[in-house]
Design a protein around this motif. Sequence first.
Motif, PDB file in Angstrom:
ATOM      1  N   LYS A   7       0.863  -1.183   0.000  1.00 12.41           N
ATOM      2  CA  LYS A   7       0.000   0.000   0.000  1.00 12.41           C
ATOM      3  C   LYS A   7       0.897   1.229   0.000  1.00 12.41           C
ATOM      4  O   LYS A   7       1.718   1.415   0.906  1.00 12.41           O
ATOM      5  CB  LYS A   7      -0.895   0.031   1.237  1.00 12.41           C
ATOM      6  N   PHE A   8       0.748   2.056  -1.026  1.00  7.93           N
ATOM      7  CA  PHE A   8       1.486   3.309  -1.133  1.00  7.93           C
ATOM      8  C   PHE A   8       0.507   4.458  -0.913  1.00  7.93           C
ATOM      9  O   PHE A   8      -0.441   4.611  -1.694  1.00  7.93           O
ATOM     10  CB  PHE A   8       2.081   3.477  -2.541  1.00  7.93           C
ATOM     11  N   THR A   9       0.715   5.257   0.119  1.00  2.87           N
ATOM     12  CA  THR A   9      -0.072   6.470   0.308  1.00  2.87           C
ATOM     13  C   THR A   9       0.771   7.620  -0.230  1.00  2.87           C
ATOM     14  O   THR A   9       1.901   7.850   0.226  1.00  2.87           O
ATOM     15  CB  THR A   9      -0.439   6.686   1.784  1.00  2.87           C
ATOM     16  N   ILE A  10       0.216   8.306  -1.208  1.00  6.39           N
ATOM     17  CA  ILE A  10       0.945   9.321  -1.962  1.00  6.39           C
ATOM     18  C   ILE A  10       0.570  10.717  -1.470  1.00  6.39           C
ATOM     19  O   ILE A  10      -0.565  10.946  -1.052  1.00  6.39           O
ATOM     20  CB  ILE A  10       0.613   9.181  -3.472  1.00  6.39           C
ATOM     21  N   ARG A  11       1.486  11.645  -1.551  1.00  5.70           N
ATOM     22  CA  ARG A  11       1.178  13.032  -1.197  1.00  5.70           C
ATOM     23  C   ARG A  11       0.022  13.497  -2.080  1.00  5.70           C
ATOM     24  O   ARG A  11       0.046  13.272  -3.304  1.00  5.70           O
ATOM     25  CB  ARG A  11       2.406  13.910  -1.392  1.00  5.70           C
ATOM     26  N   PRO A  12      -0.998  14.107  -1.483  1.00  5.91           N
ATOM     27  CA  PRO A  12      -2.219  14.446  -2.243  1.00  5.91           C
ATOM     28  C   PRO A  12      -1.957  15.222  -3.534  1.00  5.91           C
ATOM     29  O   PRO A  12      -2.593  14.955  -4.555  1.00  5.91           O
ATOM     30  CB  PRO A  12      -3.038  15.288  -1.256  1.00  5.91           C
ATOM     31  N   GLU A  13      -1.015  16.110  -3.514  1.00  2.00           N
ATOM     32  CA  GLU A  13      -0.733  16.916  -4.709  1.00  2.00           C
ATOM     33  C   GLU A  13      -0.024  16.111  -5.805  1.00  2.00           C
ATOM     34  O   GLU A  13       0.089  16.578  -6.947  1.00  2.00           O
ATOM     35  CB  GLU A  13       0.079  18.172  -4.339  1.00  2.00           C
ATOM     36  N   GLN A  49      -4.245   6.636  -2.066  1.00  2.00           N
ATOM     37  CA  GLN A  49      -3.578   5.358  -1.803  1.00  2.00           C
ATOM     38  C   GLN A  49      -3.678   4.438  -3.021  1.00  2.00           C
ATOM     39  O   GLN A  49      -4.729   4.318  -3.640  1.00  2.00           O
ATOM     40  CB  GLN A  49      -4.213   4.678  -0.597  1.00  2.00           C
ATOM     41  N   PHE A  50      -2.563   3.802  -3.336  1.00  2.00           N
ATOM     42  CA  PHE A  50      -2.477   2.840  -4.427  1.00  2.00           C
ATOM     43  C   PHE A  50      -2.011   1.516  -3.852  1.00  2.00           C
ATOM     44  O   PHE A  50      -1.171   1.486  -2.955  1.00  2.00           O
ATOM     45  CB  PHE A  50      -1.500   3.318  -5.502  1.00  2.00           C
ATOM     46  N   VAL A  51      -2.557   0.431  -4.386  1.00  2.00           N
ATOM     47  CA  VAL A  51      -2.171  -0.900  -3.943  1.00  2.00           C
ATOM     48  C   VAL A  51      -1.484  -1.602  -5.107  1.00  2.00           C
ATOM     49  O   VAL A  51      -1.999  -1.633  -6.226  1.00  2.00           O
ATOM     50  CB  VAL A  51      -3.394  -1.711  -3.465  1.00  2.00           C
ATOM     51  N   LYS A  72      16.168   0.111  -8.023  1.00  2.00           N
ATOM     52  CA  LYS A  72      16.991   1.087  -7.303  1.00  2.00           C
ATOM     53  C   LYS A  72      16.634   2.518  -7.701  1.00  2.00           C
ATOM     54  O   LYS A  72      16.555   3.413  -6.852  1.00  2.00           O
ATOM     55  CB  LYS A  72      18.471   0.813  -7.561  1.00  2.00           C
ATOM     56  N   THR A  73      16.367   2.735  -8.991  1.00  2.00           N
ATOM     57  CA  THR A  73      15.982   4.063  -9.465  1.00  2.00           C
ATOM     58  C   THR A  73      14.660   4.494  -8.840  1.00  2.00           C
ATOM     59  O   THR A  73      14.522   5.629  -8.360  1.00  2.00           O
ATOM     60  CB  THR A  73      15.881   4.071 -11.006  1.00  2.00           C
ATOM     61  N   ALA A  74      13.682   3.590  -8.830  1.00  2.00           N
ATOM     62  CA  ALA A  74      12.373   3.913  -8.248  1.00  2.00           C
ATOM     63  C   ALA A  74      12.493   4.208  -6.755  1.00  2.00           C
ATOM     64  O   ALA A  74      11.879   5.157  -6.246  1.00  2.00           O
ATOM     65  CB  ALA A  74      11.385   2.786  -8.505  1.00  2.00           C
ATOM     66  N   MET A  75      13.277   3.409  -6.043  1.00  2.00           N
ATOM     67  CA  MET A  75      13.425   3.619  -4.601  1.00  2.00           C
ATOM     68  C   MET A  75      14.119   4.944  -4.300  1.00  2.00           C
ATOM     69  O   MET A  75      13.920   5.527  -3.236  1.00  2.00           O
ATOM     70  CB  MET A  75      14.199   2.462  -3.950  1.00  2.00           C
ATOM     71  N   ALA A  76      14.904   5.453  -5.243  1.00  2.00           N
ATOM     72  CA  ALA A  76      15.607   6.721  -5.041  1.00  2.00           C
ATOM     73  C   ALA A  76      14.659   7.916  -5.100  1.00  2.00           C
ATOM     74  O   ALA A  76      14.825   8.884  -4.353  1.00  2.00           O
ATOM     75  CB  ALA A  76      16.720   6.875  -6.079  1.00  2.00           C
ATOM     76  N   TRP A  77      13.627   7.888  -5.982  1.00  2.00           N
ATOM     77  CA  TRP A  77      12.729   9.039  -6.098  1.00  2.00           C
ATOM     78  C   TRP A  77      11.430   8.895  -5.315  1.00  2.00           C
ATOM     79  O   TRP A  77      10.789   9.896  -4.981  1.00  2.00           O
ATOM     80  CB  TRP A  77      12.430   9.385  -7.560  1.00  2.00           C
ATOM     81  N   MET A  78      11.015   7.684  -4.983  1.00  2.00           N
ATOM     82  CA  MET A  78       9.739   7.490  -4.286  1.00  2.00           C
ATOM     83  C   MET A  78       9.629   8.218  -2.944  1.00  2.00           C
ATOM     84  O   MET A  78       8.552   8.716  -2.600  1.00  2.00           O
ATOM     85  CB  MET A  78       9.430   6.009  -4.121  1.00  2.00           C
ATOM     86  N   PRO A  79      10.691   8.323  -2.143  1.00  2.00           N
ATOM     87  CA  PRO A  79      10.546   9.035  -0.868  1.00  2.00           C
ATOM     88  C   PRO A  79      10.082  10.483  -1.018  1.00  2.00           C
ATOM     89  O   PRO A  79       9.510  11.053  -0.084  1.00  2.00           O
ATOM     90  CB  PRO A  79      11.953   8.967  -0.263  1.00  2.00           C
ATOM     91  N   ASP A  80      10.301  11.079  -2.180  1.00  2.00           N
ATOM     92  CA  ASP A  80       9.866  12.458  -2.417  1.00  2.00           C
ATOM     93  C   ASP A  80       8.387  12.550  -2.783  1.00  2.00           C
ATOM     94  O   ASP A  80       7.839  13.651  -2.855  1.00  2.00           O
ATOM     95  CB  ASP A  80      10.701  13.096  -3.532  1.00  2.00           C
ATOM     96  N   VAL A  81       7.745  11.419  -3.019  1.00  2.00           N
ATOM     97  CA  VAL A  81       6.355  11.411  -3.492  1.00  2.00           C
ATOM     98  C   VAL A  81       5.403  10.741  -2.501  1.00  2.00           C
ATOM     99  O   VAL A  81       4.231  11.109  -2.430  1.00  2.00           O
ATOM    100  CB  VAL A  81       6.270  10.730  -4.882  1.00  2.00           C
ATOM    101  N   VAL A  82       5.890   9.798  -1.714  1.00  2.00           N
ATOM    102  CA  VAL A  82       5.009   9.124  -0.753  1.00  2.00           C
ATOM    103  C   VAL A  82       4.749  10.024   0.447  1.00  2.00           C
ATOM    104  O   VAL A  82       5.586  10.838   0.833  1.00  2.00           O
ATOM    105  CB  VAL A  82       5.580   7.758  -0.290  1.00  2.00           C
ATOM    106  N   ALA A  83       3.542   9.852   1.031  1.00  2.00           N
ATOM    107  CA  ALA A  83       3.169  10.623   2.221  1.00  2.00           C
ATOM    108  C   ALA A  83       3.534   9.876   3.497  1.00  2.00           C
ATOM    109  O   ALA A  83       3.777  10.491   4.534  1.00  2.00           O
ATOM    110  CB  ALA A  83       1.679  10.920   2.193  1.00  2.00           C
ATOM    111  N   THR A  84       3.539   8.541   3.417  1.00  8.62           N
ATOM    112  CA  THR A  84       3.878   7.690   4.560  1.00  8.62           C
ATOM    113  C   THR A  84       4.742   6.537   4.070  1.00  8.62           C
ATOM    114  O   THR A  84       4.794   6.260   2.872  1.00  8.62           O
ATOM    115  CB  THR A  84       2.605   7.113   5.229  1.00  8.62           C
ATOM    116  N   THR A  85       5.379   5.849   4.985  1.00  6.51           N
ATOM    117  CA  THR A  85       6.143   4.663   4.635  1.00  6.51           C
ATOM    118  C   THR A  85       5.175   3.597   4.120  1.00  6.51           C
ATOM    119  O   THR A  85       4.171   3.305   4.790  1.00  6.51           O
ATOM    120  CB  THR A  85       6.909   4.126   5.860  1.00  6.51           C
TER     121      THR A  85
END
Length: 113
Positions: A7-13, A49-51, A72-85
């Motif tokens: 489950k990925f919760t993404i920043r609303p914007e 949220q995306f599953v 590895k590329t995805a894990m590098a940029w995802m922290p800037d877009v997810v709202a929660t772990t």
Amino acid sequence: MIFIAVKFTIRPERADEWLALVDDFTRATRDEPGNIFFEWSRSVDTPDQFVLLEAFASSAAGAAHVGSEHFKTAMAWMPDVVATTPEIINVEVPGEGWSRMAEVTPRASQDHP
């Protein structure tokens, strides 16, 4: 088979662009020889949220995925877009993919419901 649900919760914007952002990652993962499926869905209850449901043929295929450059590329940029772990379930299960559900089978078409 390794089955993973995340489950990925993404920043609303950023939520409306999430599927476009993960498109290259999704395509590259689906092209991996050990990938069985890699499917995204958007929550009907939590719009940000995306599953992700994914499966790999073996633990070695799962390890190859985590070691891949696109992972590895995805894990590098995802922290800037997810709202929660992200929340994850990662289990080894018997089988080679989706099975059919025994309790529900389509009925023959009828003129009315």
